[in-house]
Design a protein around this motif. Structure first.
Motif, PDB file in Angstrom:
ATOM      1  N   MET A  87      17.064  25.390  -9.267  1.00 55.24           N
ATOM      2  CA  MET A  87      17.479  25.659  -7.889  1.00 55.24           C
ATOM      3  C   MET A  87      18.896  25.141  -7.714  1.00 55.24           C
ATOM      4  O   MET A  87      19.196  24.008  -8.087  1.00 55.24           O
ATOM      5  N   THR A  88      19.779  25.980  -7.160  1.00 59.39           N
ATOM      6  CA  THR A  88      21.167  25.599  -6.963  1.00 59.39           C
ATOM      7  C   THR A  88      21.446  25.496  -5.470  1.00 59.39           C
ATOM      8  O   THR A  88      21.286  26.463  -4.730  1.00 59.39           O
ATOM      9  N   LEU A  89      21.846  24.310  -5.060  1.00 56.84           N
ATOM     10  CA  LEU A  89      22.145  24.010  -3.664  1.00 56.84           C
ATOM     11  C   LEU A  89      23.658  23.919  -3.516  1.00 56.84           C
ATOM     12  O   LEU A  89      24.308  23.151  -4.226  1.00 56.84           O
ATOM     13  N   ARG A  90      24.230  24.726  -2.623  1.00 57.46           N
ATOM     14  CA  ARG A  90      25.675  24.660  -2.371  1.00 57.46           C
ATOM     15  C   ARG A  90      25.916  23.889  -1.091  1.00 57.46           C
ATOM     16  O   ARG A  90      25.322  24.181  -0.061  1.00 57.46           O
ATOM     17  N   MET A  91      26.790  22.876  -1.188  1.00 61.61           N
ATOM     18  CA  MET A  91      27.167  22.105  -0.010  1.00 61.61           C
ATOM     19  C   MET A  91      28.667  22.192   0.186  1.00 61.61           C
ATOM     20  O   MET A  91      29.425  22.245  -0.775  1.00 61.61           O
ATOM     21  N   GLY A  92      29.078  22.225   1.449  1.00 60.45           N
ATOM     22  CA  GLY A  92      30.499  22.310   1.740  1.00 60.45           C
ATOM     23  C   GLY A  92      30.764  21.964   3.189  1.00 60.45           C
ATOM     24  O   GLY A  92      29.879  21.505   3.913  1.00 60.45           O
ATOM     25  N   ASP A 124      24.449   6.064  -9.103  1.00 62.74           N
ATOM     26  CA  ASP A 124      24.746   6.979  -8.005  1.00 62.74           C
ATOM     27  C   ASP A 124      26.225   7.338  -7.967  1.00 62.74           C
ATOM     28  O   ASP A 124      26.594   8.398  -7.501  1.00 62.74           O
ATOM     29  N   GLU A 125      27.089   6.449  -8.476  1.00 67.66           N
ATOM     30  CA  GLU A 125      28.533   6.687  -8.402  1.00 67.66           C
ATOM     31  C   GLU A 125      28.947   7.896  -9.235  1.00 67.66           C
ATOM     32  O   GLU A 125      30.033   8.415  -9.083  1.00 67.66           O
ATOM     33  N   ASP A 126      28.095   8.344 -10.147  1.00 69.80           N
ATOM     34  CA  ASP A 126      28.427   9.487 -10.986  1.00 69.80           C
ATOM     35  C   ASP A 126      28.329  10.798 -10.216  1.00 69.80           C
ATOM     36  O   ASP A 126      28.784  11.826 -10.681  1.00 69.80           O
ATOM     37  N   TYR A 127      27.700  10.771  -9.055  1.00 66.18           N
ATOM     38  CA  TYR A 127      27.459  11.986  -8.287  1.00 66.18           C
ATOM     39  C   TYR A 127      28.420  12.101  -7.106  1.00 66.18           C
ATOM     40  O   TYR A 127      28.759  11.100  -6.486  1.00 66.18           O
ATOM     41  N   VAL A 128      28.820  13.326  -6.793  1.00 66.39           N
ATOM     42  CA  VAL A 128      29.628  13.582  -5.609  1.00 66.39           C
ATOM     43  C   VAL A 128      28.769  13.335  -4.370  1.00 66.39           C
ATOM     44  O   VAL A 128      29.166  12.668  -3.433  1.00 66.39           O
ATOM     45  N   ILE A 129      27.558  13.887  -4.386  1.00 64.92           N
ATOM     46  CA  ILE A 129      26.605  13.747  -3.292  1.00 64.92           C
ATOM     47  C   ILE A 129      25.486  12.828  -3.756  1.00 64.92           C
ATOM     48  O   ILE A 129      24.893  13.051  -4.811  1.00 64.92           O
ATOM     49  N   ASN A 130      25.195  11.811  -2.969  1.00 61.68           N
ATOM     50  CA  ASN A 130      24.104  10.896  -3.292  1.00 61.68           C
ATOM     51  C   ASN A 130      22.859  11.386  -2.547  1.00 61.68           C
ATOM     52  O   ASN A 130      22.757  11.221  -1.337  1.00 61.68           O
ATOM     53  N   ILE A 131      21.948  12.014  -3.276  1.00 59.17           N
ATOM     54  CA  ILE A 131      20.737  12.547  -2.655  1.00 59.17           C
ATOM     55  C   ILE A 131      19.676  11.458  -2.627  1.00 59.17           C
ATOM     56  O   ILE A 131      19.225  10.994  -3.682  1.00 59.17           O
ATOM     57  N   LYS A 132      19.321  11.032  -1.424  1.00 62.76           N
ATOM     58  CA  LYS A 132      18.306   9.993  -1.249  1.00 62.76           C
ATOM     59  C   LYS A 132      16.927  10.561  -1.591  1.00 62.76           C
ATOM     60  O   LYS A 132      16.702  11.762  -1.519  1.00 62.76           O
ATOM     61  N   GLU A 133      15.989   9.678  -1.904  1.00 59.60           N
ATOM     62  CA  GLU A 133      14.665  10.119  -2.351  1.00 59.60           C
ATOM     63  C   GLU A 133      13.948  11.038  -1.348  1.00 59.60           C
ATOM     64  O   GLU A 133      13.388  12.061  -1.763  1.00 59.60           O
ATOM     65  N   PRO A 134      13.954  10.739  -0.028  1.00 57.07           N
ATOM     66  CA  PRO A 134      13.285  11.671   0.895  1.00 57.07           C
ATOM     67  C   PRO A 134      13.885  13.085   0.854  1.00 57.07           C
ATOM     68  O   PRO A 134      13.145  14.072   0.943  1.00 57.07           O
ATOM     69  N   GLY A 173      14.907  16.810   9.765  1.00 55.39           N
ATOM     70  CA  GLY A 173      15.634  17.701   8.866  1.00 55.39           C
ATOM     71  C   GLY A 173      16.563  16.919   7.958  1.00 55.39           C
ATOM     72  O   GLY A 173      16.471  15.690   7.856  1.00 55.39           O
ATOM     73  N   PHE A 174      17.443  17.631   7.290  1.00 53.55           N
ATOM     74  CA  PHE A 174      18.407  16.966   6.412  1.00 53.55           C
ATOM     75  C   PHE A 174      19.421  16.209   7.251  1.00 53.55           C
ATOM     76  O   PHE A 174      19.865  16.683   8.293  1.00 53.55           O
ATOM     77  N   LYS A 175      19.777  15.018   6.790  1.00 58.02           N
ATOM     78  CA  LYS A 175      20.725  14.147   7.488  1.00 58.02           C
ATOM     79  C   LYS A 175      21.911  13.877   6.575  1.00 58.02           C
ATOM     80  O   LYS A 175      21.742  13.657   5.377  1.00 58.02           O
ATOM     81  N   PHE A 176      23.089  13.893   7.158  1.00 58.38           N
ATOM     82  CA  PHE A 176      24.324  13.660   6.411  1.00 58.38           C
ATOM     83  C   PHE A 176      24.930  12.322   6.828  1.00 58.38           C
ATOM     84  O   PHE A 176      25.143  12.097   8.012  1.00 58.38           O
ATOM     85  N   LEU A 233      35.307  19.058  -1.566  1.00 54.14           N
ATOM     86  CA  LEU A 233      35.120  17.837  -2.343  1.00 54.14           C
ATOM     87  C   LEU A 233      35.762  16.626  -1.672  1.00 54.14           C
ATOM     88  O   LEU A 233      35.161  15.549  -1.588  1.00 54.14           O
ATOM     89  N   LEU A 234      36.964  16.816  -1.159  1.00 56.24           N
ATOM     90  CA  LEU A 234      37.706  15.741  -0.493  1.00 56.24           C
ATOM     91  C   LEU A 234      36.908  15.150   0.667  1.00 56.24           C
ATOM     92  O   LEU A 234      36.914  13.940   0.883  1.00 56.24           O
ATOM     93  N   TYR A 235      36.210  16.009   1.401  1.00 53.72           N
ATOM     94  CA  TYR A 235      35.477  15.562   2.585  1.00 53.72           C
ATOM     95  C   TYR A 235      34.077  15.061   2.270  1.00 53.72           C
ATOM     96  O   TYR A 235      33.499  14.297   3.042  1.00 53.72           O
ATOM     97  N   LEU A 236      33.511  15.511   1.156  1.00 52.49           N
ATOM     98  CA  LEU A 236      32.107  15.210   0.868  1.00 52.49           C
ATOM     99  C   LEU A 236      31.895  14.129  -0.179  1.00 52.49           C
ATOM    100  O   LEU A 236      30.776  13.672  -0.365  1.00 52.49           O
ATOM    101  N   TYR A 237      32.957  13.703  -0.851  1.00 52.84           N
ATOM    102  CA  TYR A 237      32.770  12.730  -1.929  1.00 52.84           C
ATOM    103  C   TYR A 237      32.121  11.454  -1.384  1.00 52.84           C
ATOM    104  O   TYR A 237      32.616  10.855  -0.435  1.00 52.84           O
ATOM    105  N   GLY A 238      30.997  11.070  -1.944  1.00 49.22           N
ATOM    106  CA  GLY A 238      30.297   9.869  -1.503  1.00 49.22           C
ATOM    107  C   GLY A 238      29.276  10.116  -0.404  1.00 49.22           C
ATOM    108  O   GLY A 238      28.599   9.186   0.046  1.00 49.22           O
ATOM    109  N   LEU A 239      29.138  11.369   0.033  1.00 47.77           N
ATOM    110  CA  LEU A 239      28.183  11.706   1.088  1.00 47.77           C
ATOM    111  C   LEU A 239      26.763  11.352   0.659  1.00 47.77           C
ATOM    112  O   LEU A 239      26.394  11.540  -0.493  1.00 47.77           O
ATOM    113  N   GLU A 240      25.984  10.813   1.592  1.00 49.90           N
ATOM    114  CA  GLU A 240      24.560  10.598   1.352  1.00 49.90           C
ATOM    115  C   GLU A 240      23.782  11.675   2.083  1.00 49.90           C
ATOM    116  O   GLU A 240      23.975  11.884   3.281  1.00 49.90           O
TER     117      GLU A 240
END
Length: 125
Positions: free
Chosen positions: A38-43, A9-19, A105-108, A87-94
């Motif tokens: 499919m391309t998902l943009r997060m910010g 999981d550490e290789d990813y900026v965003i850790n997308i949980k299975e649900p 819905g989606f949870k951050f 990136l600075l704010y989202l690094y490690g986000l689940e």
């Protein structure tokens, strides 16, 4: 010996949980062309109860910029793109997902946030 084939999981900026990944796969299957990636943009942007709010939307390959960070999930045909300023704010986000009737819905879950509001879609640093 490269560790490129590591799926940590550490290789990813965003850790997308299975649900959340299950829900993203469902959304992908409802696209005009379900076989297309499919391309998902997060910010993040200024605003929200706590000063910053999350932004999540679908985009196209054409809208991916050179300085964007890209997490690829080839087995699911999904890419997650984060702009360099966020990136600075989202690094490690689940990113998780809940199908509860109230508050679903989606949870951050953001390890960088010093404060978060009850709505779950805004945070402060």
């Amino acid at each position: 010996d490269d560790d490129d084939d590591d799926d940590d999981d550490e290789d990813y900026v965003i850790n997308i949980k299975e649900p959340a990944m299950v829900r993203l796969r469902e959304l992908k299957s409802k696209q005009d062309d379900p076989s297309a990636p499919m391309t998902l943009r997060m910010g993040v942007r200024s605003g929200g109860c706590s000063g910053m709010s999350y932004v999540m939307d679908f985009t196209t390959e054409d809208d991916v910029n050179d300085d964007d960070e890209i997490d690829e999930y080839p087995q699911d045909g999904i890419k997650c793109v984060v702009d360099s300023k966020s990136l600075l704010y989202l690094y490690g986000l689940e990113l998780d997902y809940s199908d509860e009737l109230i508050g679903g819905g989606f949870k951050f879950f953001n390890p960088n946030a010093e404060e978060a509001c009850g709505c779950g879609s805004s945070f402060g640093v």
